[in-house]
Each structure stands twice: as C-alpha cells, then as structure tokens.
Motif scaffolding. Structure first.
Motif, short mmCIF file in Angstrom:
data_model
loop_
_atom_site.label_atom_id
_atom_site.label_comp_id
_atom_site.label_asym_id
_atom_site.label_seq_id
_atom_site.Cartn_x
_atom_site.Cartn_y
_atom_site.Cartn_z
N VAL A 12 -0.51 2.30 6.92
CA VAL A 12 -0.38 3.43 6.00
C VAL A 12 -1.51 4.42 6.21
N ASN A 13 -2.73 3.90 6.31
CA ASN A 13 -3.88 4.78 6.54
C ASN A 13 -3.79 5.50 7.88
N ALA A 37 -1.22 8.29 7.62
CA ALA A 37 -1.78 9.39 6.83
C ALA A 37 -2.77 10.19 7.67
N GLN A 45 -1.85 -2.16 5.06
CA GLN A 45 -2.69 -1.06 4.59
C GLN A 45 -3.19 -0.20 5.75
N LYS A 66 0.69 5.62 0.02
CA LYS A 66 -0.15 6.81 0.15
C LYS A 66 0.76 8.03 0.17
N ASN A 67 0.39 9.06 -0.59
CA ASN A 67 1.13 10.31 -0.58
C ASN A 67 0.63 11.19 0.55
N MET A 124 0.86 -1.18 0.00
CA MET A 124 0.00 0.00 0.00
C MET A 124 0.90 1.23 0.00
N LYS A 162 5.91 9.57 0.06
CA LYS A 162 5.10 8.36 -0.02
C LYS A 162 5.33 7.51 1.21
#
Length: 74
Positions: free
Chosen positions: A64-65, A68, A61, A3-4, A1, A55
């Motif tokens: 990462v979320n 963020a 996942q 994410k920017n 996964m 990134k």
C-alpha cells in the motif's frame, strides 16, 4: 492497511496496475461510489471513478505504501 490516494490520469492507473501485477498479495482499489477493482486489472481500474481520491487496500502494508509513493507528484 488502507491509504487514500489521488489518481489523475491514465499513466497513474497504468503505474498502479504494473506495480500490483508484480506483487504476491492482493491489492484492491475502492472509489468514492463504492465500486471495487483488483489493482492488477486494467479493465477493472478503468471502470472506477477518479473524481475523488480512491482507497488502496491490502493486507500488505508495504505494498500500500509503495503504491501510494508511486502516485506522489514531484
């Protein structure tokens, strides 16, 4: 996964490092220049360029979320 996210100050860096240090999974941070740092390493994170979004990369996942979400400005 992947994410920017945008990291704008040292407090953001510190939040990412503190959170990633508690995770069992590896989390990497890639800057626009192609440099990569382990999100658990404060020194590594400080070596990245934050002029552009970075990134957040992990097999997890949810991690990462969660990272963020830490960086969302209220």
């Amino acid at each position: 996964m992947v994410k920017n996210v945008r990291i704008t100050n040292f407090a953001d860096v510190r939040r990412v490092v503190d959170f990633a240090s508690k995770l069992p999974d590896e989390v990497g941070v890639h800057d626009a220049n192609g440099s990569i740092a382990d999100a658990r390493s404060l020194l590594g994170m400080m070596s990245l360029s934050y002029t552009m979004p970075v990134k957040i990369v992990s097999e997890n996942q949810q991690a990462v979320n969660d990272i963020a979400n830490l960086l969302v400005k209220i």
